[in-house]
Design a protein around this motif. Structure first.
Motif, PDB file in Angstrom:
ATOM      1  N   PHE A  49       0.808  -1.048   0.112  1.00  0.00           N
ATOM      2  CA  PHE A  49       0.018  -0.121  -0.111  1.00  0.00           C
ATOM      3  C   PHE A  49       0.920   1.236  -0.045  1.00  0.00           C
ATOM      4  O   PHE A  49       1.943   1.314   0.576  1.00  0.00           O
ATOM      5  CB  PHE A  49      -0.743  -0.009   1.297  1.00  0.00           C
ATOM      6  CG  PHE A  49      -1.848  -0.916   1.464  1.00  0.00           C
ATOM      7  CD1 PHE A  49      -2.694  -1.365   0.287  1.00  0.00           C
ATOM      8  CD2 PHE A  49      -1.973  -1.933   2.401  1.00  0.00           C
ATOM      9  CE1 PHE A  49      -3.436  -2.423   0.394  1.00  0.00           C
ATOM     10  CE2 PHE A  49      -3.067  -3.004   2.562  1.00  0.00           C
ATOM     11  CZ  PHE A  49      -3.691  -3.465   1.474  1.00  0.00           C
ATOM     12  N   ILE A  50       0.459   2.258  -0.683  1.00  0.00           N
ATOM     13  CA  ILE A  50       1.203   3.507  -0.913  1.00  0.00           C
ATOM     14  C   ILE A  50       0.064   4.618  -0.332  1.00  0.00           C
ATOM     15  O   ILE A  50      -0.881   4.712  -0.732  1.00  0.00           O
ATOM     16  CB  ILE A  50       1.628   3.796  -2.064  1.00  0.00           C
ATOM     17  CG1 ILE A  50       2.408   2.712  -2.532  1.00  0.00           C
ATOM     18  CG2 ILE A  50       2.049   5.248  -2.458  1.00  0.00           C
ATOM     19  CD1 ILE A  50       2.931   3.011  -4.219  1.00  0.00           C
ATOM     20  N   PRO A  51       0.437   5.406   0.839  1.00  0.00           N
ATOM     21  CA  PRO A  51      -0.526   6.423   1.090  1.00  0.00           C
ATOM     22  C   PRO A  51      -0.669   7.365  -0.176  1.00  0.00           C
ATOM     23  O   PRO A  51       0.194   7.690  -0.746  1.00  0.00           O
ATOM     24  CB  PRO A  51       0.312   7.320   2.259  1.00  0.00           C
ATOM     25  CG  PRO A  51       1.401   6.192   2.867  1.00  0.00           C
ATOM     26  CD  PRO A  51       1.779   5.437   1.549  1.00  0.00           C
ATOM     27  N   LYS A  52      -1.942   7.897  -0.155  1.00  0.00           N
ATOM     28  CA  LYS A  52      -2.231   8.781  -1.309  1.00  0.00           C
ATOM     29  C   LYS A  52      -1.427   9.856  -1.617  1.00  0.00           C
ATOM     30  O   LYS A  52      -0.969  10.253  -2.572  1.00  0.00           O
ATOM     31  CB  LYS A  52      -3.726   9.129  -1.159  1.00  0.00           C
ATOM     32  CG  LYS A  52      -4.290   9.641  -2.423  1.00  0.00           C
ATOM     33  CD  LYS A  52      -5.751  10.190  -2.141  1.00  0.00           C
ATOM     34  CE  LYS A  52      -5.436  11.532  -1.394  1.00  0.00           C
ATOM     35  NZ  LYS A  52      -6.629  12.372  -1.016  1.00  0.00           N
ATOM     36  N   ALA A 105      -6.233   1.211  -7.899  1.00  0.00           N
ATOM     37  CA  ALA A 105      -7.110   0.626  -6.940  1.00  0.00           C
ATOM     38  C   ALA A 105      -6.799   1.337  -5.633  1.00  0.00           C
ATOM     39  O   ALA A 105      -6.142   1.424  -5.053  1.00  0.00           O
ATOM     40  CB  ALA A 105      -6.865  -0.973  -6.927  1.00  0.00           C
ATOM     41  N   VAL A 106      -8.093   1.813  -5.079  1.00  0.00           N
ATOM     42  CA  VAL A 106      -7.760   2.540  -3.769  1.00  0.00           C
ATOM     43  C   VAL A 106      -8.636   1.920  -2.570  1.00  0.00           C
ATOM     44  O   VAL A 106      -9.977   1.467  -2.785  1.00  0.00           O
ATOM     45  CB  VAL A 106      -8.685   3.952  -4.039  1.00  0.00           C
ATOM     46  CG1 VAL A 106      -8.353   4.779  -2.509  1.00  0.00           C
ATOM     47  CG2 VAL A 106      -8.362   4.545  -5.249  1.00  0.00           C
ATOM     48  N   VAL A 107      -7.982   1.768  -1.414  1.00  0.00           N
ATOM     49  CA  VAL A 107      -8.505   1.155  -0.380  1.00  0.00           C
ATOM     50  C   VAL A 107      -8.799   2.161   0.388  1.00  0.00           C
ATOM     51  O   VAL A 107      -8.053   3.094   1.061  1.00  0.00           O
ATOM     52  CB  VAL A 107      -7.358   0.362   0.392  1.00  0.00           C
ATOM     53  CG1 VAL A 107      -7.976  -0.255   1.891  1.00  0.00           C
ATOM     54  CG2 VAL A 107      -6.887  -0.896  -0.469  1.00  0.00           C
ATOM     55  N   THR A 108     -10.117   2.270   1.002  1.00  0.00           N
ATOM     56  CA  THR A 108     -10.803   3.167   1.707  1.00  0.00           C
ATOM     57  C   THR A 108     -11.145   2.646   3.085  1.00  0.00           C
ATOM     58  O   THR A 108     -11.471   3.568   3.992  1.00  0.00           O
ATOM     59  CB  THR A 108     -12.098   3.816   1.086  1.00  0.00           C
ATOM     60  OG1 THR A 108     -13.036   2.750   0.769  1.00  0.00           O
ATOM     61  CG2 THR A 108     -11.472   4.636  -0.288  1.00  0.00           C
ATOM     62  N   HIS A 109     -11.342   1.570   3.257  1.00  0.00           N
ATOM     63  CA  HIS A 109     -11.872   0.973   4.715  1.00  0.00           C
ATOM     64  C   HIS A 109     -11.134  -0.259   5.081  1.00  0.00           C
ATOM     65  O   HIS A 109     -10.515  -1.112   4.289  1.00  0.00           O
ATOM     66  CB  HIS A 109     -13.483   0.654   4.494  1.00  0.00           C
ATOM     67  CG  HIS A 109     -14.449   1.647   4.325  1.00  0.00           C
ATOM     68  ND1 HIS A 109     -14.348   2.380   3.207  1.00  0.00           N
ATOM     69  CD2 HIS A 109     -15.256   2.257   5.298  1.00  0.00           C
ATOM     70  CE1 HIS A 109     -15.408   3.508   3.178  1.00  0.00           C
ATOM     71  NE2 HIS A 109     -15.719   3.465   4.357  1.00  0.00           N
ATOM     72  N   TYR A 110     -11.336  -0.446   6.457  1.00  0.00           N
ATOM     73  CA  TYR A 110     -10.669  -1.721   6.821  1.00  0.00           C
ATOM     74  C   TYR A 110     -11.430  -2.659   7.530  1.00  0.00           C
ATOM     75  O   TYR A 110     -10.868  -3.590   8.608  1.00  0.00           O
ATOM     76  CB  TYR A 110      -9.334  -1.127   7.581  1.00  0.00           C
ATOM     77  CG  TYR A 110      -9.933  -0.278   8.769  1.00  0.00           C
ATOM     78  CD1 TYR A 110      -9.948  -0.992  10.007  1.00  0.00           C
ATOM     79  CD2 TYR A 110      -9.828   1.149   8.800  1.00  0.00           C
ATOM     80  CE1 TYR A 110     -10.303  -0.259  11.403  1.00  0.00           C
ATOM     81  CE2 TYR A 110     -10.304   1.810   9.949  1.00  0.00           C
ATOM     82  CZ  TYR A 110     -10.521   1.297  11.105  1.00  0.00           C
ATOM     83  OH  TYR A 110     -10.808   1.780  12.277  1.00  0.00           O
ATOM     84  N   LEU A 145     -10.658   4.634   6.664  1.00  0.00           N
ATOM     85  CA  LEU A 145      -9.338   5.389   6.742  1.00  0.00           C
ATOM     86  C   LEU A 145      -9.139   6.768   6.693  1.00  0.00           C
ATOM     87  O   LEU A 145      -9.935   7.277   5.821  1.00  0.00           O
ATOM     88  CB  LEU A 145      -8.214   4.667   5.673  1.00  0.00           C
ATOM     89  CG  LEU A 145      -8.138   3.074   5.658  1.00  0.00           C
ATOM     90  CD1 LEU A 145      -7.318   2.886   4.353  1.00  0.00           C
ATOM     91  CD2 LEU A 145      -7.362   2.685   6.707  1.00  0.00           C
ATOM     92  N   GLU A 159      -6.633   7.723   2.357  1.00  0.00           N
ATOM     93  CA  GLU A 159      -6.727   6.402   1.358  1.00  0.00           C
ATOM     94  C   GLU A 159      -5.388   5.840   1.249  1.00  0.00           C
ATOM     95  O   GLU A 159      -4.389   6.406   0.958  1.00  0.00           O
ATOM     96  CB  GLU A 159      -7.519   6.820   0.179  1.00  0.00           C
ATOM     97  CG  GLU A 159      -8.970   7.272   0.386  1.00  0.00           C
ATOM     98  CD  GLU A 159      -9.086   8.958   0.491  1.00  0.00           C
ATOM     99  OE1 GLU A 159      -7.890   9.330   0.879  1.00  0.00           O
ATOM    100  OE2 GLU A 159      -9.954   9.233   0.432  1.00  0.00           O
ATOM    101  N   LEU A 160      -5.496   4.457   0.920  1.00  0.00           N
ATOM    102  CA  LEU A 160      -4.169   3.649   0.502  1.00  0.00           C
ATOM    103  C   LEU A 160      -4.370   3.352  -0.987  1.00  0.00           C
ATOM    104  O   LEU A 160      -5.370   2.742  -1.345  1.00  0.00           O
ATOM    105  CB  LEU A 160      -4.001   2.539   1.460  1.00  0.00           C
ATOM    106  CG  LEU A 160      -3.623   2.953   2.985  1.00  0.00           C
ATOM    107  CD1 LEU A 160      -3.584   1.654   3.662  1.00  0.00           C
ATOM    108  CD2 LEU A 160      -2.157   3.709   3.177  1.00  0.00           C
ATOM    109  N   ILE A 161      -3.310   3.488  -1.684  1.00  0.00           N
ATOM    110  CA  ILE A 161      -3.284   3.131  -3.098  1.00  0.00           C
ATOM    111  C   ILE A 161      -2.473   1.721  -3.316  1.00  0.00           C
ATOM    112  O   ILE A 161      -1.686   1.577  -2.354  1.00  0.00           O
ATOM    113  CB  ILE A 161      -2.699   4.055  -3.899  1.00  0.00           C
ATOM    114  CG1 ILE A 161      -3.088   5.306  -3.924  1.00  0.00           C
ATOM    115  CG2 ILE A 161      -2.506   3.639  -5.668  1.00  0.00           C
ATOM    116  CD1 ILE A 161      -4.415   5.758  -3.979  1.00  0.00           C
ATOM    117  N   VAL A 162      -3.176   0.838  -4.165  1.00  0.00           N
ATOM    118  CA  VAL A 162      -2.683  -0.312  -4.060  1.00  0.00           C
ATOM    119  C   VAL A 162      -1.349  -0.063  -5.182  1.00  0.00           C
ATOM    120  O   VAL A 162      -1.667   0.260  -6.358  1.00  0.00           O
ATOM    121  CB  VAL A 162      -3.495  -1.799  -4.812  1.00  0.00           C
ATOM    122  CG1 VAL A 162      -2.642  -2.926  -4.680  1.00  0.00           C
ATOM    123  CG2 VAL A 162      -4.460  -1.837  -3.739  1.00  0.00           C
TER     124      VAL A 162
END
Lengths: 490, 490
Positions: free
Chosen positions: B69-72, B90-95, B114, B117-120
């Protein structure tokens, strides 16, 4: 020394953290709970991977690769599975960023919302069984023996480098079989592979056992495990092998035509070990001076340090060392010659101790005269002066001896810290001091939970080789036929 | 045959898709754009990985692992980099997931959003340079030569198995240097490693060149590439090596104290090849009967098929084959003996042709009498009968010859389909027929884009070995000193 680490007695937890940092194994990244595995640490992991991969292939498995993402609906198909993993999933909801209209930077594009959210795999049973549905029609397609090396994500709230991280690296085997017996045999076979790897490569004695229902993998009928003791007396689960019954086959409707020409659900297993093994390796063997690595997993097995005052002396030493290195490498021994003049020998000695290099050779002017070399072994910290002739054979034997000695030491430690306990008072007193406790248990989840609540100890496993023995449960006084292993655990 | 695939002439694209399916290399998964790499396909990828990894290590690189993961905010730090990748993240927004209150199933827990957001990772320059900031203080910490094997995600709208998938596997090298020259040398060295791998292992001739500014990696000062020709005359970019200048060092403030005791920004490179190479391998060599694999990358190099009517015949053949197999394996040749009675020899022949096994031995009753064996080579489809004695040496030589022949065939094909063109009319006519076009170009992005718009051809590269030659741009008529390579591309 600038690189000194706290002692284990002082602060075991800080000792572990500092050791990982100073030996340059890994570090926390800016992303919460995700680690960076540094080159030295990764080279140990690569050796583990290679050895395990060879063992998987010898037992008939092939590697493959399945998607990182799991549709939310897939995860939900097996009821206890989603129950087990829903609380810690990284969820992908969008597939694009865009520039904010107010110029404040890059934002998630609300128009790029996925129709169905994707979960970053916490484990791959669901996506793999949904694939197996297309691969399996008849008994001729079975067994299917597949493994993958992959990263997985579990959004743990409390993380600890190597032991519990949000992202970790692992392998996950997923096999499909025609009969329950065959799947159970596979489950056991892979547990034995893990135990052999732990004992022969990691020099880590392990107890093979069955998990209680409480500690079972979410979606398995049975979970086997190997449990190891760390130097603080706590237990560490080092690998698990699950008999999945027909649970995932039913969830994904994976049936096959058997030899009797009728349809049956397929039987499954899954099994995995992870970068957690790095934590086990570090905690089991290392000491207050740094890492202690079993030779079979050491990226550098032998380091050679020249002791010299003049350039001529260095040249003479190097002339002796170069052919020795060739000979060692030919014998399959990894060797490093550190002739850099940036650091003094004493600094180098400490540095390679910290990094756990099993054997150190030092060679000075007097050694040259005498035709000798000084050999120090990392594990026992003993030194000996030996003739230069026949050195390769000597080192080969020494490395084998070190591998054995480290294992024996860990085994002796575990035995010295394993206690048979028959009353709950004794149990509560002993658990504070650490170690494994062999005690009778009545087989109920209620008792297991009550003991956990009062003592923070869990049942690590019911050992596969536990002898039958009549007794009464330490907590409830009800009858029991076997002792189980209790401990506090990582 | 049930397994027949369309011919290349009929439908090149379907030929490719069906070949991948029938040879069991890979398949699309239920997750949009993500593939499953099946065991046979993965075993080819493993061979590629091993060979490349050895070459990286020989050139002084170590493997490590950085977060998925890469922080936005990290992605945004290098302006052209985020521009290049924001559209397909692809964006991770929830855990966390939770049970919907209305009992409708599992939903994303809105309370587990989050903060950032974290980027894959679509590539890891940002997360790696943010880490390098802590690793690099002085010139003594340089060069830093690191590679990682990882999965990455780019949310492509149009995907094609192996060639363009949302998730793919790759390696990404990321190095840091004290001088621009050193970084440029590294960029070139790794390009050469890729070219050597493509030519010597994949039997794939490649053109080494520089990308134009338009086609450069987002964040690089210069992108080198290797370009290969597929059998339909289209180009495929098979690997890239980027000189990053000080761009990422500036974005993440990575400075070092040089020997003159002043602070300077670090110089960087990155370079990668991916599972796209699998697509290149398939498209470059295979034919209407299936895969053609260069022996160095073939999971099975030799298959032995017994031709028998009775059990006694099979036994007699097997008795001859077993010691032969041992001998072949001892010589490092991977061999499979297919004595299964489920399928007839003809079926087996077709099956191993489909799978691209380079050498097939058939042995029947008459061969036993004569002390011979029939050898068929997959690439040329020729057969010969040779004496059983000395077979291992014969096969070793044959495998080496096949490796060479496949390379030479691909090279001859490329040469026959490479055209020097001097007018835009000729250009437009030729590009419809396929192949590489060597033509003069005025060096401007405008011309490049206009040509692309009108012909769908792009400048694949400016070859490193292009001779100086005075000419005029085919499009603008402006002066030019070099021909560049135009083609339509995958």
């Amino acid at each position: 020394m600038a690189k000194a680490i706290p002692s284990r007695a002082e602060d075991y937890s800080e000792w572990y953290n500092e050791l990982i940092k100073k030996a340059e194994l890994a570090e926390n990244s800016a992303v919460r709970g995700c680690m960076v595995i540094k080159p030295y640490g990764f080279s140990i992991w690569e050796k583990m991977q290679r050895a395990l991969d060879d063992m998987f292939k010898e037992t008939g498995h092939s590697n493959a690769y399945f998607p990182l993402f799991i549709p939310k609906s897939y995860l939900s198909k097996e009821a206890s599975h989603v129950e087990g993993f829903a609380k810690e999933c990284a969820v992908v909801t969008h597939y694009r960023l865009k520039n904010a209209e107010d110029g404040s930077g890059v934002i998630v594009d609300p128009e790029a919302k996925l129709e169905e959210e994707l979960i970053v795999r916490p484990t791959s049973e669901t996506v793999i069984w949904s694939t197996y549905k297309n691969w399996i029609q008849s008994y001729r397609d079975l067994p299917l023996l597949i493994n993958q090396w992959a990263n997985v994500v579990r959004w743990e709230m409390r993380t600890r480098i190597f032991l519990r991280t949000a992202e970790f690296l692992w392998q996950e085997g997923h096999t499909a079989h025609a009969t329950a017996q065959e799947a159970q045999d596979e489950t056991r076979q892979m547990l034995d592979v893990y135990a052999t790897f732990a004992e022969e490569w990691m020099a880590l004695p392990v107890i093979r056992g069955t998990k209680t229902a409480n500690e079972r993998f979410a979606g398995a009928d049975d979970t086997l495990c190997i449990e190891a003791m760390m130097q603080d007396g706590k237990a560490l689960q080092a690998g698990t092998s699950h008999f999945l019954g027909q649970n995932f086959a039913k969830a994904f409707d994976v049936q096959f035509l058997n030899k009797q020409n009728t349809h049956e659900y397929v039987w499954g297993t899954s099994w995995g070990v992870s970068t957690r093994l790095m934590g086990a390796l570090i905690m089991a063997h290392s000491d207050d001076d740094g890492l202690v690595l079993p030779p079979k997993l050491a990226p550098i097995q032998v380091v050679i340090v020249p002791i010299y005052r003049t350039d001529e002396q260095l040249e003479a030493i190097s002339a002796k060392v170069k052919p020795l290195m060739q000979e060692l490498r030919k014998a399959g021994i990894s060797v490093k010659y550190d002739d850099s003049d940036a650091n003094k020998p004493g600094w180098k000695f400490a540095e390679y101790e910290l990094r756990g290099v099993p054997v150190r050779l030092a060679m000075g002017a007097r050694d040259l005269e005498n035709g000798t070399v000084e050999i120090a072994r990392r594990d026992l910290k003993t030194k000996e002066t030996v003739p230069f002739d026949g050195l390769t054979a000597h080192i080969q034997a020494l490395l084998a001896n070190i591998q054995q000695t480290i294992y024996q030491k860990a085994l002796a430690f575990r035995e010295a810290n394993t206690f048979r306990v028959d009353t709950f008072d004794e149990f509560k007193a002993q658990i504070e001091k650490g170690g494994f406790i062999l005690a009778h248990w009545d087989g109920t989840s209620e008792t297991e939970e009550a003991i956990k609540e009062q003592t923070k100890a869990t049942i690590r496993c019911i050992p596969l080789d536990a002898p039958d023995e009549d007794g009464v449960c330490i907590f409830s006084g009800k009858p029991s036929q076997k002792r189980v292993v209790f401990a506090r655990a990582y």
